[in-house]
Design an enzyme around this catalytic site. Structure first.
Site, PDB file in Angstrom:
ATOM      1  N   ASP A 111      10.231 -28.537   3.259  1.00  9.82           N
ATOM      2  CA  ASP A 111       9.626 -29.329   2.183  1.00  9.82           C
ATOM      3  C   ASP A 111      10.620 -30.217   1.429  1.00  9.82           C
ATOM      4  O   ASP A 111      10.364 -30.589   0.300  1.00  9.82           O
ATOM      5  CB  ASP A 111       8.850 -28.423   1.211  1.00  9.82           C
ATOM      6  CG  ASP A 111       9.743 -27.722   0.215  1.00  9.82           C
ATOM      7  OD1 ASP A 111      10.902 -27.436   0.564  1.00  9.82           O
ATOM      8  OD2 ASP A 111       9.292 -27.481  -0.914  1.00  9.82           O
ATOM      9  N   GLU A 112      11.723 -30.565   2.073  1.00  8.91           N
ATOM     10  CA  GLU A 112      12.713 -31.419   1.410  1.00  8.91           C
ATOM     11  C   GLU A 112      13.346 -32.392   2.394  1.00  8.91           C
ATOM     12  O   GLU A 112      13.682 -31.996   3.512  1.00  8.91           O
ATOM     13  CB  GLU A 112      13.860 -30.555   0.878  1.00  8.91           C
ATOM     14  CG  GLU A 112      13.775 -30.210  -0.584  1.00  8.91           C
ATOM     15  CD  GLU A 112      14.941 -29.362  -1.022  1.00  8.91           C
ATOM     16  OE1 GLU A 112      16.084 -29.866  -1.017  1.00  8.91           O
ATOM     17  OE2 GLU A 112      14.705 -28.187  -1.342  1.00  8.91           O
TER      18      GLU A 112
HETATM   19  P1  TTP Z   1      10.769 -24.443  -3.003  1.00  7.71           P
HETATM   20  O1  TTP Z   1      10.911 -25.911  -2.831  1.00  7.71           O
HETATM   21  O2  TTP Z   1      11.902 -23.674  -3.579  1.00  7.71           O
HETATM   22  O3  TTP Z   1       9.544 -24.108  -3.915  1.00  7.71           O
HETATM   23  P2  TTP Z   1       8.100 -24.673  -3.958  1.00  7.71           P
HETATM   24  O4  TTP Z   1       7.898 -25.844  -3.076  1.00  7.71           O
HETATM   25  O5  TTP Z   1       7.173 -23.540  -3.730  1.00  7.71           O
HETATM   26  O6  TTP Z   1       7.972 -25.075  -5.466  1.00  7.71           O
HETATM   27  P3  TTP Z   1       8.564 -26.311  -6.288  1.00  7.71           P
HETATM   28  O7  TTP Z   1       9.330 -27.162  -5.347  1.00  7.71           O
HETATM   29  O8  TTP Z   1       7.359 -26.987  -6.874  1.00  7.71           O
HETATM   30  O9  TTP Z   1       9.414 -25.642  -7.320  1.00  7.71           O
HETATM   31  O10 TTP Z   1      10.416 -23.758  -1.621  1.00  7.71           O
HETATM   32  C1  TTP Z   1       9.688 -24.415  -0.604  1.00  7.71           C
HETATM   33  C2  TTP Z   1       8.841 -23.427   0.170  1.00  7.71           C
HETATM   34  O11 TTP Z   1       9.673 -22.419   0.739  1.00  7.71           O
HETATM   35  C3  TTP Z   1       7.857 -22.680  -0.709  1.00  7.71           C
HETATM   36  O12 TTP Z   1       6.610 -23.358  -0.855  1.00  7.71           O
HETATM   37  C4  TTP Z   1       7.727 -21.358  -0.019  1.00  7.71           C
HETATM   38  C5  TTP Z   1       9.039 -21.153   0.682  1.00  7.71           C
HETATM   39  N1  TTP Z   1       9.845 -20.149  -0.058  1.00  7.71           N
HETATM   40  C6  TTP Z   1       9.793 -18.826   0.343  1.00  7.71           C
HETATM   41  O13 TTP Z   1       9.105 -18.494   1.314  1.00  7.71           O
HETATM   42  N2  TTP Z   1      10.532 -17.902  -0.346  1.00  7.71           N
HETATM   43  C7  TTP Z   1      11.283 -18.226  -1.445  1.00  7.71           C
HETATM   44  O14 TTP Z   1      11.927 -17.368  -2.051  1.00  7.71           O
HETATM   45  C8  TTP Z   1      11.326 -19.629  -1.850  1.00  7.71           C
HETATM   46  C9  TTP Z   1      12.160 -20.036  -3.036  1.00  7.71           C
HETATM   47  C10 TTP Z   1      10.612 -20.530  -1.121  1.00  7.71           C
HETATM   48 CA    CA Z   2       9.268 -27.681  -3.125  1.00  6.01          CA
END
Ligand code: TTP
Ligand code: CA
Length: 367
Positions: A111-112
């Site tokens: 997601d980045e």
């Molecule tokens: P993140 O980008 O850290 O979090 P997010 O997209 O859920 O939230 P936001 O960016 O709005 O703060 O993580 C991306 C994905 O990775 C998240 O949707 C689920 C997964 N993930 C896990 O499975 N375990 C974890 O501990 C984290 C931090 C993320």
């Molecule tokens: Ca995210």
């Protein structure tokens, strides 16, 4: 004059949970939790992520599921098991979209991604603001996912800018503001400054990034070694020359499907390959690619696979060209092969991109 780089970091909001909202729109206002269930008991496992409604109740990534359930007791919270394949599909649709907007794209996780848009906005940060907003709007309308974008003169600033305001955020940090933007932040906001380093810096009287930026670089080198010392000095001063590293383009885009019945009849085959060509064309336009080669693939009733290709004189983006060549290739193929066909495929290859400087900003969004 050396042109400013303009780098974006795009981060999809509460990604796994947002994907679940996308396919179940009715849950949008409820707390949504996506978990990895270990299977030992009904509630054993951990939270992968949750939407912002659930976060208000104190739910966090990594938290045991039973704890999340307890925090959400009495609400109409909805829990899901992670469905990686589905999230990957959504992710790759968005990543493919990005490819149409950038000179270089570096995907860092599901997601980045970093986007180098220096050429597209001619190094101009006001244009970059509009450009980022248009990317956000287009992904929202075309894919249905909201994301946060940080824009800066390098990857380091873009990343910290992105974390600045979430969800659905957009933060622009111009090169001349980069140092002030970082100055008041605690040192652990810098990549590579973990708990131990933070403690060591604290002892040295370094708490904020500003403290670090003003610290004598020789003394940093003495304490942390040459590589880290110089990195801390540069990073705290907003300096980062890491390029956005492009992944290799996929060499082809293809789609295969099984026919409703085994057949040797051209019209039945073309019905299916027209659908496949539509799919391939959609992916091409999403990624803003052209092609120079068209191929067909056939799996015969005896399960042998055959393919035929044609190379065009010029690269093109024309859907009609895909269909016309697929028609011709199948027509010829059927004439020389008497067996019935079970599955058919369409592929375009020798993919390329138009030169970005030939484009107006708006032309990225015209499809
Ligand atoms: P993140 O980008 O850290 O979090 P997010 O997209 O859920 O939230 P936001 O960016 O709005 O703060 O993580 C991306 C994905 O990775 C998240 O949707 C689920 C997964 N993930 C896990 O499975 N375990 C974890 O501990 C984290 C931090 C993320
Ligand atoms: Ca995210």
């Amino acid at each position: 004059m050396v042109q400013n780089r303009v780098i974006m970091l795009a981060d999809f909001d509460y990604f796994f949970a947002q994907c679940e909202e996308l396919r179940n729109p009715s849950i949008k206002d409820k707390p949504v939790v996506v978990g990895v269930y270990s299977g030992r008991t009904e509630d054993s496992g951990a939270v992968s992520t949750s939407n912002y409604v659930a976060r208000k109740f104190g739910v966090k990534s990594g938290m045991p599921l039973f704890l999340a359930k307890r925090k959400l007791e009495g609400t109409d919270a909805v829990f899901f098991h992670v469905d990686h394949e589905y999230y990957e599909q959504i992710s790759s649709r968005i990543m493919n979209f990005f490819k149409g907007y950038v000179t270089k794209l570096e995907q860092v996780s599901i997601d980045e991604a970093y986007l180098d848009v220096t050429e597209q906005v001619q190094g101009d940060f006001e244009k970059a603001r509009n450009y980022a907003q248009e990317i956000k709007n287009n992904i929202k309308t075309q894919v249905g996912i909201s994301l946060t974008i940080g824009v800066g003169p390098n990857k380091l600033i873009a990343k910290i800018a992105c974390d600045n305001q979430k969800p659905d955020g957009l933060t622009i940090v111009k090169p001349e503001d980069a140092k002030n933007f970082l100055a008041p932040m605690p040192v652990d906001r810098l990549l590579g400054v973990g708990k131990k380093t933070t403690e060591r810096m604290q002892v040295m009287g370094i708490k904020t990034i500003n403290d670090l930026a003003g610290y004598d670089v020789q003394r940093l080198i003495e304490s942390f070694g040459k590589v880290l010392g110089i990195y801390f000095h540069n990073a705290s001063n907003g300096i980062d020359n890491e390029p956005v590293v492009e992944q290799r383009e996929a060499e082809s885009i293809s789609k295969i499907a099984t026919l409703k019945q085994d057949t040797h009849e051209l019209s039945l085959i073309l019905q299916k390959t027209d659908e496949l060509a539509d799919y391939v064309y959609k992916e091409l336009t999403e990624r803003n690619l052209n092609f120079k080669q068209v191929s067909i693939y056939a799996v015969m009733v005896d399960l042998s696979g055959k393919s035929r290709s044609v190379t065009l004189e010029q690269p093109t983006k024309d859907k009609g060209v895909i269909k016309k060549n697929v028609h011709t290739l199948f027509e010829r193929f059927l004439a020389e092969s008497p067996l019935e066909i079970r599955r058919v495929g369409v592929r375009v290859s020798s993919l390329g991109k138009e030169q970005p400087q030939q484009k107006q900003l708006t032309s990225f969004f015209s499809t």
